[in-house]
Design a protein around this motif. Structure first.
Motif, PDB file in Angstrom:
ATOM      1  N   LEU A 252       0.834  -1.207   0.000  1.00 21.91           N
ATOM      2  CA  LEU A 252       0.000   0.000   0.000  1.00 21.91           C
ATOM      3  C   LEU A 252       0.866   1.253   0.000  1.00 21.91           C
ATOM      4  O   LEU A 252       0.568   2.231  -0.704  1.00 21.91           O
ATOM      5  CB  LEU A 252      -0.910  -0.009   1.229  1.00 21.91           C
ATOM      6  N   LEU A 253       1.950   1.230   0.779  1.00 24.37           N
ATOM      7  CA  LEU A 253       2.866   2.365   0.838  1.00 24.37           C
ATOM      8  C   LEU A 253       3.484   2.653  -0.519  1.00 24.37           C
ATOM      9  O   LEU A 253       3.475   3.797  -0.998  1.00 24.37           O
ATOM     10  CB  LEU A 253       3.960   2.089   1.876  1.00 24.37           C
ATOM     11  N   VAL A 254       4.031   1.623  -1.153  1.00 17.67           N
ATOM     12  CA  VAL A 254       4.662   1.804  -2.464  1.00 17.67           C
ATOM     13  C   VAL A 254       3.624   2.191  -3.514  1.00 17.67           C
ATOM     14  O   VAL A 254       3.885   3.028  -4.387  1.00 17.67           O
ATOM     15  CB  VAL A 254       5.413   0.514  -2.873  1.00 17.67           C
ATOM     16  N   GLY A 255       2.419   1.606  -3.419  1.00 17.73           N
ATOM     17  CA  GLY A 255       1.363   1.931  -4.389  1.00 17.73           C
ATOM     18  C   GLY A 255       0.959   3.396  -4.336  1.00 17.73           C
ATOM     19  O   GLY A 255       0.845   4.061  -5.376  1.00 17.73           O
ATOM     20  N   VAL A 256       0.757   3.919  -3.135  1.00 22.99           N
ATOM     21  CA  VAL A 256       0.398   5.340  -2.995  1.00 22.99           C
ATOM     22  C   VAL A 256       1.562   6.221  -3.452  1.00 22.99           C
ATOM     23  O   VAL A 256       1.345   7.270  -4.073  1.00 22.99           O
ATOM     24  CB  VAL A 256       0.006   5.642  -1.534  1.00 22.99           C
ATOM     25  N   SER A 257       2.791   5.807  -3.172  1.00 23.22           N
ATOM     26  CA  SER A 257       3.958   6.587  -3.605  1.00 23.22           C
ATOM     27  C   SER A 257       4.057   6.632  -5.124  1.00 23.22           C
ATOM     28  O   SER A 257       4.353   7.682  -5.710  1.00 23.22           O
ATOM     29  CB  SER A 257       5.238   5.984  -3.007  1.00 23.22           C
ATOM     30  N   ILE A 258       3.811   5.495  -5.760  1.00 16.86           N
ATOM     31  CA  ILE A 258       3.816   5.479  -7.227  1.00 16.86           C
ATOM     32  C   ILE A 258       2.704   6.371  -7.766  1.00 16.86           C
ATOM     33  O   ILE A 258       2.879   7.077  -8.761  1.00 16.86           O
ATOM     34  CB  ILE A 258       3.660   4.032  -7.738  1.00 16.86           C
ATOM     35  N   GLY A 259       1.545   6.358  -7.075  1.00 13.53           N
ATOM     36  CA  GLY A 259       0.451   7.236  -7.492  1.00 13.53           C
ATOM     37  C   GLY A 259       0.844   8.706  -7.420  1.00 13.53           C
ATOM     38  O   GLY A 259       0.550   9.486  -8.332  1.00 13.53           O
ATOM     39  N   ALA A 260       1.525   9.101  -6.320  1.00 10.40           N
ATOM     40  CA  ALA A 260       1.977  10.488  -6.189  1.00 10.40           C
ATOM     41  C   ALA A 260       2.989  10.836  -7.271  1.00 10.40           C
ATOM     42  O   ALA A 260       2.957  11.934  -7.847  1.00 10.40           O
ATOM     43  CB  ALA A 260       2.589  10.704  -4.803  1.00 10.40           C
ATOM     44  N   GLU A 261       3.896   9.900  -7.576  1.00 13.72           N
ATOM     45  CA  GLU A 261       4.886  10.153  -8.621  1.00 13.72           C
ATOM     46  C   GLU A 261       4.231  10.272  -9.988  1.00 13.72           C
ATOM     47  O   GLU A 261       4.660  11.074 -10.825  1.00 13.72           O
ATOM     48  CB  GLU A 261       5.918   9.019  -8.639  1.00 13.72           C
ATOM     49  N   SER A 262       3.193   9.464 -10.232  1.00 10.51           N
ATOM     50  CA  SER A 262       2.522   9.529 -11.541  1.00 10.51           C
ATOM     51  C   SER A 262       1.795  10.852 -11.738  1.00 10.51           C
ATOM     52  O   SER A 262       1.587  11.282 -12.873  1.00 10.51           O
ATOM     53  CB  SER A 262       1.533   8.363 -11.659  1.00 10.51           C
TER      54      SER A 262
END
Length: 780
Positions: A252-262
Motif C-alpha cells: 500500500l505504501l509503495v502503491g500510494v507513492s507510485i500514485g503520487a509520482e505519476s
C-alpha cells in the motif's frame, strides 16, 4: 519520478533483469571490500558504497567497451531507478517510523533555526550564482526553472544519507547527532514542500493533482492505523505479525507513492508522513522495524548509494566552463551550508566546532537532488545530458567530501564529542534523562516500567532483555510448515521463549497507557560475559543511569526468594564496570511500589540521605520522582548527634588516621550541605517535597530510627545511596557486620534483609565513578 512513471516490461525483460542483478551483486561485493579497508580509518559505509558504484561507472571500468556494453543498458537503468525508488520510499517510511517525536517537539525551535540558517543562505547565494552559470552550461530557455533547481541543489540535505552516516559513526544517540538528524529531516521536507508548491501553482491541473496526493496520503494514514490494530489483534499470541501482513502494508505504501509520482509530485514526504503517523506501539510497528531495519540498511541502501556513484560521469569535464561550473557549485554548496549553519549556531550559543560538524552533515546530498536531476521539470528544453551529468558530479562529490570530513573531525576530537552526562546529578531536573533498564525476566521489565513511569515525561527509556546463552546450542531442523506463521527460524530468535512475548505485551501496555516510547533491545550471551554487552550498550546509547533488577524476587507469600545466581554475578560486574550511574531495584511488586500513572492512589516515597556522592545521586533521581502528581516524596536526612560530633573532634586530635579521614570527608560534607540547601530552596519551601532531619549517634540508633520510620508511615518505595563517598560514618557503625548482599551497600542490604521485615520496594543508587586503568579489575 521517471522510474515510477516509465517502469514497464521491455521487449526482453529477462536479460536486463539478470544484468541488473549481476551489476548489483558486483556493486555489493566491491562495496564490502572497500568497507573492510575504510572502516578501520573511521569512514562510514555510504562512502564505500558510493565508491563501489563509481568504480563500475563510465568514469572507470565502464570505459572499457565490453564492460560498458554490459553495464550501461537502457532497460537495466529502469530497474536501477525502480530499486532506488523503492529504497528511498522504504527508508523515508523507516525514518518517520523511528522519529523521536518528543525530542522533535522539545527541540523544534533549535533544529528549525539551524535548518533555516543553512536554507536561507543557500537560497540567496544559489539564486545569485545560477544566473552566472546559465551561459557557462548553455541554458537558453526556462532559465527560471534552472535557477530553482540550483537553489534546491544547494539548499537540500539528503536525510537518508545524513541519518545513515550518523548511525554508522555511532553518533545517533548524542545531542549533536540527534540535532543533525532532526535538522536534516526539516531541511529536506522544506525543499520538497517548496518544489511541490512550485508545481501546484504552475497550473490548475497540477493543483488538482496536489489535492489527489493529499487525499491519498491522508487516506492511507488512517487505513494504516486500522490495519496496525487489526493485525495486532489477529496475532495476539505471536511475537510478531506475519510476513504477508507486512507485505500488505508496504505494498500500500509503495502503491500510494507510485500514485503520487505519476501525478508529477515527489513521494519523499508521502513516505515520511506515513511513517511518522503510524501507531507507535504494538506488534505491527515492532515487526516493521525488525523487517525493514536489516533489509533497508544492509541491502537496499547500499544499492541506492551505489547507484549514486554509478552515475558519476566525468566525460563532460573537457572544457574550462564545465570544470569551473562544477567547482563553483561545490564550493558554494560547502560555503553556504557551513556559513549559514554556523551563523545559526552562534545565535543559539552552540560551540563553533559543533556548528562546523552540523554544516558538513547538512551538506550531504543524494536524495531529493537526484530526483530533480533524473526527472524532467515541465519538459524543460534545457535539460540536456550534459547538464544532468554535471549536476550529478556536484551531488556525488559533495557527499564524498562531507562524509569523510565529518568522520575525521569526530575521530580527531573524540574526547570533545564523548558522552559526559554519566550521572543524573549532572542533569537539570527538567532535562531529558536517558536510562537503560535491564530485565532477565518479564517481572523485572514490569518493575522497571513502573519506575520509568514514576520518573516523569522527560525520560528516554531503553529496555534491554538479557537472555542467557545455553551451553549447548540446540540444533533444530524444521520443515517450512513447522515454522511460525510468517516467521523465519533462527536460534537467536528462539532465545527468551515466552518471556519475549510477555515483555513485548508489557511494553505495549505501558506505551498505550503513558504514550511514551520504549526502545527494546535483546542481548543473548553467557552470564560470564553479559556485563560487557550491557556496559557497551550503555556507552553507545549515552545513558546516564542503568537500572538492574535484584537477584531475589517476591513470592506469593511475600517472601524474597533467590533467582538464578547468574543474575547476581552479572549485576556485580555491571556495578564495577558501568560507564554511568547504576540503580539496583529490589522490587516488591505485591506490597511495594506500584504504577503511579492511571491510579488515583497517592504513594509515599522516602529518600534516606546520609551523605556522600551516592546519596546526592539518589537525591537527584528523587527530584524527578517528586514531580509526579501521584507521588508524595519525603527526604529524611540523618545527621550525627551533637555528642557524637564532640567525641569525633576529641578523637581526631589523638588519632592521626581518623584525622586524615575526617579531612578527606570535609569536601564531601560541604557538597552535601550545598546540595541539600539548594534542594530545600527549590522543592521543600514550595511544599512539593517533605523534609525531616534525624540525629543519631551510632548504627544501633540508625536501625531503630529506620524501624520507627517504617512503623509510622507506610512508604511504598525507599530510595537510598549505596554509600560511596560517605567515608567512615559513625551513623552506620556496626550495620555491616552481618552483610548478606554487599552490592546493595550497607543501608540497602539492611532494608532488603528478611530480619528487617520491610514490605516496601527499595532503589539503591551508585553514582558513576571514574576509575583509572590500574583500578579496573578484569573478571575471569
Amino acid at each position: 519520478m521517471a522510474a515510477a512513471k516509465t517502469i514497464e516490461c521491455p521487449e526482453d525483460p529477462f536479460n536486463p533483469l539478470i544484468t541488473s542483478i549481476i551489476q548489483i551483486s558486483c556493486m555489493l561485493v566491491i562495496a564490502h571490500l572497500f568497507h573492510l579497508f575504510f572502516k578501520p580509518l573511521g569512514q562510514p559505509g555510504p562512502v564505500s558504497q558510493i565508491l563501489a558504484g563509481l568504480v563500475l561507472s563510465p568514469t572507470l571500468l565502464s570505459r572499457i567497451n565490453k564492460i560498458r556494453q554490459f553495464f550501461l543498458q537502457d532497460a537495466s537503468a529502469l530497474y536501477y531507478r525502480f530499486f532506488a525508488f523503492v529504497s528511498r520510499i522504504l527508508f523515508m517510511f523507516l525514518i518517520g517510523l523511528g522519529l523521536d517525536i518528543p525530542y522533535m517537539r522539545l527541540n523544534l525551535r533549535v533544529a528549525s533555526t539551524i535548518s533555516l540558517g543553512a536554507f536561507v543562505m543557500s537560497i540567496i547565494f544559489g539564486g545569485s550564482i545560477s544566473w552566472f552559470l546559465i551561459d557557462g552550461v548553455g541554458v537558453t530557455t526556462n532559465r527560471t526553472s534552472f535557477v530553482l533547481v540550483v537553489m534546491i541543489l544547494l539548499a537540500n540535505t539528503a536525510s537518508p544519507v545524513a541519518i545513515r552516516l550518523i548511525d554508522e559513526l555511532k553518533f545517533d544517540t548524542s545531542d549533536i547527532g540527534r540535532l543533525a538528524m532532526a535538522s536534516s529531516v526539516i531541511s529536506e521536507m522544506s525543499c520538497v514542500l517548496v518544489y511541490s508548491t512550485y508545481l501546484a501553482v504552475s497550473s490548475w491541473v497540477m493543483f488538482r493533482y496536489a489535492l489527489y496526493c493529499i487525499l491519498l496520503t491522508v487516506g492511507l494514514i488512517y487505513l494504516n492505523k486500522q490495519l496496525a490494530m487489526w493485525f495486532a489483534k489477529w496475532n495476539r499470541n505471536s511475537k510478531y505479525v506475519s510476513n504477508a501482513q507486512v507485505v500488505a502494508i508496504l505494498a500500500l505504501l509503495v502503491g500510494v507513492s507510485i500514485g503520487a509520482e505519476s501525478f508529477g509530485y515527489n513521494s519523499t514526504m508521502t513516505g515520511f508522513l506515513m511513517g511518522m503517523m503510524f501507531p507507535r506501539q504494538g506488534k505491527t510497528t515492532r515487526t516493521l522495524f525488525k523487517k525493514l531495519t536489516y533489509s533497508v540498511h544492509n541491502f537496499l541502501l547500499p544499492i541506492y548509494f551505489g547507484y549514486m556513484g554509478f552515475n558519476f560521469d566525468t566525460r563532460d569535464l573537457n572544457t574550462v566552463n564545465n570544470i569551473s561550473a562544477v567547482i563553483f557549485l561545490i564550493l558554494f554548496s560547502f560555503g553556504t551550508k557551513i556559513i549559514g549553519t554556523m551563523a545559526a549556531c552562534y545565535h543559539l550559543k552552540i560551540p563553533m566546532l559543533k556548528g562546523l560538524v552540523l554544516g558538513l552533515i547538512l551538506n550531504l546530498k543524494g536524495n531529493f537532488e537526484l530526483l530533480l536531476i533524473d526527472g524532467e521539470i515541465d519538459s524543460l528544453t534545457w535539460w540536456s545530458g550534459k547538464i544532468h551529468r554535471l549536476l550529478f558530479l556536484v551531488v556525488v562529490v559533495n557527499t564524498l567530501i562531507s562524509g569523510p570530513a565529518v568522520a575525521y573531525i569526530l575521530k580527531r576530537r573524540e574526547r570533545y564529542f564523548a558522552h559526559t552526562n554519566t550521572a543524573v546529578e549532572s542533569l537539570e531536573a527538567e532535562s531529558e534523562l536517558r536510562l537503560l533498564a535491564c530485565a532477565y525476566e518479564p517481572r523485572h521489565a514490569s518493575g522497571h516500567l513502573v519506575l520509568t513511569a514514576a520518573m516523569g515525561k522527560s525520560v528516554n527509556p531503553y529496555l534491554m532483555h538479557l537472555v542467557e546463552l545455553p551451553k549447548k546450542r540446540r540444533k533444530t531442523q524444521l520443515m517450512y510448515n513447522q515454522l511460525e506463521d510468517g516467521g523465519q527460524f533462527s536460534d537467536e530468535e528462539e532465545y527468551g521463549g515466552n518471556d519475549v512475548l510477555e515483555i513485548n505485551d508489557a511494553v505495549d501496555a505501558f506505551t498505550l497507557q503513558t504514550n511514551r516510547k520504549v526502545h527494546q533491545i535483546k542481548v543473548v550471551n553467557s552470564f560470564a560475559n553479559m556485563y560487557e554487552d550491557v556496559c557497551t550498550g550503555a556507552e553507545d546509547l549515552r545513558v546516564s543511569i542503568i537500572f538492574l533488577p535484584f537477584h531475589k524476587h517476591q513470592r506469593i507469600d511475600k517472601i524474597l526468594e533467590n533467582s538464578k545466581e547468574g543474575y547476581r554475578t552479572t549485576n556485580q560486574k555491571i556495578l564495577r564496570h558501568a560507564p554511568c550511574s547504576v540503580g539496583l531495584l529490589v522490587d516488591r511488586s505485591q506490597t511495594g511500589f506500584q504504577q503511579p500513572i492511571g491510579s488515583e492512589r497517592v504513594q509515599h516515597v522516602a529518600m534516606l540521605f546520609f551523605g556522600g556522592s551516592d546519596d546526592r545521586e539518589a537525591l537527584s533521581c528523587s527530584k524527578r520522582i517528586a514531580r509526579n502528581a501521584h507521588i508524595n516524596l519525603t527526604v529524611i536526612r540523618f545527621l550525627p548527634s551533637e555528642s557524637q560530633r564532640v567525641q569525633l573532634a576529641d578523637a581526631s586530635s589523638r588519632d592521626e588516621m581518623l584525622m586524615m579521614s575526617l579531612a578527606r570527608n570535609e569536601t564531601e560534607v560541604a557538597k552535601d550541605d550545598t546540595f541539600i540547601e539548594d534542594f530545600r530552596l527549590r522543592y521543600v519551601t514550595t511544599g512539593e517535597v517533605g523534609y525531616i532531619e534525624k540525629c543519631v549517634s551510632n548504627g544501633a540508633e540508625t536501625v531503630q530510627t529506620l524501624r520507627d520510620i517504617g512503623e509510622t508511615m507506610e512508604y511504598s518505595l525507599y530510595i537510598v545511596g549505596k554509600g560511596g563517598g560517605r567515608g567512615r560514618s559513625p551513623m552506620t557503625t556496626g550495620m555491616s557486620d552481618w552483610e548478606e548482599c554487599p552490592e546493595l551497600g550497607t543501608l540497602g542490604d539492611l532494608l532488603a534483609s528478611s530480619d528487617f521485615d520491610l514490605k516496601s520496594s527499595i532503589l539503591i543508587i551508585q553514582r558513576h565513578r571514574q576509575y583509572s586503568n590500574k583500578d579496573i579489575v578484569v573478571d575471569g
